[in-house]
Design a protein around this motif. Structure first.
Motif, PDB file in Angstrom:
ATOM      1  N   PRO A   1      43.427  37.541  43.347  1.00  9.80           N
ATOM      2  CA  PRO A   1      42.179  37.861  43.315  1.00  9.80           C
ATOM      3  C   PRO A   1      41.673  38.805  44.476  1.00  9.80           C
ATOM      4  N   LEU A   2      41.587  38.128  46.319  1.00 10.08           N
ATOM      5  CA  LEU A   2      41.665  39.607  46.643  1.00 10.08           C
ATOM      6  C   LEU A   2      41.274  40.818  46.112  1.00 10.08           C
ATOM      7  N   THR A   3      42.944  40.748  46.069  1.00  9.86           N
ATOM      8  CA  THR A   3      43.202  42.715  45.927  1.00  9.86           C
ATOM      9  C   THR A   3      42.157  42.862  45.067  1.00  9.86           C
ATOM     10  N   PHE A   4      41.922  41.912  43.750  1.00 15.29           N
ATOM     11  CA  PHE A   4      41.305  42.651  42.737  1.00 15.29           C
ATOM     12  C   PHE A   4      39.752  43.240  43.301  1.00 15.29           C
ATOM     13  N   GLU A   5      39.763  41.998  43.867  1.00 20.22           N
ATOM     14  CA  GLU A   5      37.911  41.941  44.407  1.00 20.22           C
ATOM     15  C   GLU A   5      37.498  43.222  44.917  1.00 20.22           C
ATOM     16  N   LYS A   6      38.685  43.848  46.187  1.00 18.32           N
ATOM     17  CA  LYS A   6      38.443  44.987  46.913  1.00 18.32           C
ATOM     18  C   LYS A   6      38.799  46.295  46.483  1.00 18.32           C
ATOM     19  N   VAL A   7      39.262  45.962  44.762  1.00 18.10           N
ATOM     20  CA  VAL A   7      39.321  46.504  43.688  1.00 18.10           C
ATOM     21  C   VAL A   7      37.907  47.574  43.563  1.00 18.10           C
ATOM     22  N   LEU A   8      37.105  46.450  43.422  1.00 18.18           N
ATOM     23  CA  LEU A   8      35.602  46.274  42.391  1.00 18.18           C
ATOM     24  C   LEU A   8      34.430  46.927  42.953  1.00 18.18           C
ATOM     25  N   HIS A   9      35.075  46.611  44.953  1.00 17.07           N
ATOM     26  CA  HIS A   9      33.900  46.749  45.021  1.00 17.07           C
ATOM     27  C   HIS A   9      34.111  48.871  45.778  1.00 17.07           C
ATOM     28  N   LEU A  10      34.851  49.513  44.958  1.00 16.30           N
ATOM     29  CA  LEU A  10      35.761  50.559  45.219  1.00 16.30           C
ATOM     30  C   LEU A  10      34.633  51.537  44.296  1.00 16.30           C
ATOM     31  N   PRO A  11      34.139  52.666  44.365  1.00 17.24           N
ATOM     32  CA  PRO A  11      33.326  53.486  43.050  1.00 17.24           C
ATOM     33  C   PRO A  11      33.826  53.248  42.154  1.00 17.24           C
ATOM     34  N   ARG A  12      35.027  54.126  41.864  1.00 16.64           N
ATOM     35  CA  ARG A  12      35.714  54.401  41.201  1.00 16.64           C
ATOM     36  C   ARG A  12      36.312  52.849  40.246  1.00 16.64           C
ATOM     37  N   GLY A  13      36.581  51.429  41.030  1.00 14.67           N
ATOM     38  CA  GLY A  13      37.789  50.370  41.181  1.00 14.67           C
ATOM     39  C   GLY A  13      37.193  49.908  39.446  1.00 14.67           C
ATOM     40  N   LYS A  14      36.142  49.862  39.775  1.00 20.22           N
ATOM     41  CA  LYS A  14      35.861  48.735  37.858  1.00 20.22           C
ATOM     42  C   LYS A  14      36.846  49.589  37.240  1.00 20.22           C
ATOM     43  N   GLU A  15      35.737  51.426  36.646  1.00 21.78           N
ATOM     44  CA  GLU A  15      36.545  52.030  36.081  1.00 21.78           C
ATOM     45  C   GLU A  15      38.228  52.050  35.404  1.00 21.78           C
ATOM     46  N   LEU A  16      38.784  51.737  36.966  1.00 23.41           N
ATOM     47  CA  LEU A  16      40.434  51.706  36.635  1.00 23.41           C
ATOM     48  C   LEU A  16      41.304  50.786  35.755  1.00 23.41           C
ATOM     49  N   LEU A  17      40.477  49.636  36.705  1.00 23.72           N
ATOM     50  CA  LEU A  17      40.711  48.911  36.369  1.00 23.72           C
ATOM     51  C   LEU A  17      41.009  48.506  34.548  1.00 23.72           C
ATOM     52  N   TYR A  18      40.127  48.403  34.247  1.00 25.79           N
ATOM     53  CA  TYR A  18      39.429  48.810  32.826  1.00 25.79           C
ATOM     54  C   TYR A  18      40.940  50.208  32.141  1.00 25.79           C
ATOM     55  N   SER A  19      40.790  50.253  32.972  1.00 28.01           N
ATOM     56  CA  SER A  19      41.452  51.903  32.362  1.00 28.01           C
ATOM     57  C   SER A  19      43.297  50.498  31.931  1.00 28.01           C
ATOM     58  N   LEU A  20      43.619  49.718  32.536  1.00 28.52           N
ATOM     59  CA  LEU A  20      44.789  48.966  32.214  1.00 28.52           C
ATOM     60  C   LEU A  20      45.272  48.618  31.413  1.00 28.52           C
ATOM     61  N   HIS A  21      45.882  48.234  31.078  1.00 22.89           N
ATOM     62  CA  HIS A  21      46.149  47.859  29.886  1.00 22.89           C
ATOM     63  C   HIS A  21      46.636  46.386  29.713  1.00 22.89           C
ATOM     64  N   SER A  22      46.940  45.276  30.702  1.00 19.52           N
ATOM     65  CA  SER A  22      46.637  43.680  31.352  1.00 19.52           C
ATOM     66  C   SER A  22      47.332  43.718  32.185  1.00 19.52           C
ATOM     67  N   GLY A  23      47.375  42.592  32.612  1.00 17.56           N
ATOM     68  CA  GLY A  23      48.060  42.325  34.214  1.00 17.56           C
ATOM     69  C   GLY A  23      47.657  40.396  34.488  1.00 17.56           C
ATOM     70  N   ILE A  24      48.235  40.447  35.589  1.00 14.56           N
ATOM     71  CA  ILE A  24      48.367  38.352  36.051  1.00 14.56           C
ATOM     72  C   ILE A  24      46.987  38.638  37.271  1.00 14.56           C
ATOM     73  N   ILE A  25      46.598  37.943  37.254  1.00 16.15           N
ATOM     74  CA  ILE A  25      45.749  37.619  38.585  1.00 16.15           C
ATOM     75  C   ILE A  25      45.496  35.651  38.912  1.00 16.15           C
ATOM     76  N   GLY A  26      46.982  36.013  40.028  1.00 13.19           N
ATOM     77  CA  GLY A  26      47.072  34.325  40.143  1.00 13.19           C
ATOM     78  C   GLY A  26      47.028  33.970  41.440  1.00 13.19           C
ATOM     79  N   GLY A  27      47.191  32.632  41.976  1.00  8.24           N
ATOM     80  CA  GLY A  27      47.376  32.633  43.080  1.00  8.24           C
ATOM     81  C   GLY A  27      46.725  32.254  43.708  1.00  8.24           C
ATOM     82  N   ALA A  28      45.068  31.856  43.509  1.00  7.00           N
ATOM     83  CA  ALA A  28      44.418  31.797  44.208  1.00  7.00           C
ATOM     84  C   ALA A  28      43.115  31.388  42.559  1.00  7.00           C
ATOM     85  N   PRO A  29      41.729  30.798  43.206  1.00  8.08           N
ATOM     86  CA  PRO A  29      40.850  30.814  42.519  1.00  8.08           C
ATOM     87  C   PRO A  29      40.543  31.805  41.947  1.00  8.08           C
TER      88      PRO A  29
END
Length: 211
Positions: free
Chosen positions: A155-183
């Motif tokens: 989760p921490l990696t995805f949070e850091k991506v979201l804080h970047l200007p185009r982070g959310k846009e690029l995450l939405y461009s992905l088809h899928s993935g797994i977020i695990g290891g922590a709440p």
């Protein structure tokens, strides 16, 4: 055949009948993997001296949720069961080339089974981040320039991506993935609720995403 990625005391080789050790140290029957995780040269495997345990494939060191590392054994049946239960990750966007950006450590249960092995079975291409996910700008570069379709991480990696200007846009461009290891946090749940990411939390050897 048993492969031991990290942490095993070399005096324990005969006790667990190890064939090969992957380590940064010089030792008998060991290799130092290159940046792609590949052996630099052929080596001789250790001969068996005790009764074999044919169903065990990996011995890994894992702390689970306790923070106290312990050794666990992964069986072939267990590994294949987890892979089968998660292959739906690659059903999203089927019909297009699947390109995985791998940032998780392959010496870890999550990274080994649900990143490397799952992708090996189902992805068309695996791109390994040379910075192992530590540089968020590098992750965004690969997603955009290499047309990444799948990404798994903590989760921490995805949070850091979201804080970047185009982070959310690029995450939405992905088809899928797994977020695990922590709440996951409120930030992640609110921003990724309409994506195809699979989320799971629990002992890593029980596999994130199984929820």
């Amino acid at each position: 055949m048993v492969y031991v990625p990290i942490g095993l005391n070399l005096h324990a080789l005969p006790a667990v009948d190890v064939k090969l050790v992957i380590t940064s140290k010089d030792s008998p029957y060991s290799i130092k993997p290159d940046l792609m995780g590949m052996p630099p040269e052929k080596i001789e495997l250790r001969n068996s001296e005790i009764n074999r345990v044919p169903d065990i494939r990996f011995i890994l060191q894992s702390s689970g949720s306790t923070g106290n590392p312990k050794f666990i054994c992964l069986t072939e049946e267990g590994i294949l069961s987890v892979i089968r239960s998660h292959n739906r990750v690659f059903e999203i966007g089927r019909g297009h080339e699947t390109v995985v950006l791998s940032i998780l450590p392959w010496s870890h249960c999550f990274g080994l089974v649900l990143d490397l092995l799952l992708s090996t079975f189902y992805a068309d291409c695996i791109i390994r981040d040379p910075e192992n996910g530590k540089n968020i700008d590098s992750i965004l570069y690969f997603i955009e320039k290499k047309e990444i379709t799948h990404l798994s991480g903590v989760p921490l990696t995805f949070e850091k991506v979201l804080h970047l200007p185009r982070g959310k846009e690029l995450l939405y461009s992905l088809h899928s993935g797994i977020i695990g290891g922590a709440p996951i946090s409120k930030l992640l749940s609110e921003n990724l609720v309409n994506t195809n990411f699979f989320v799971g939390y629990g002992q890593t050897e029980a596999s994130p995403g199984i929820c």
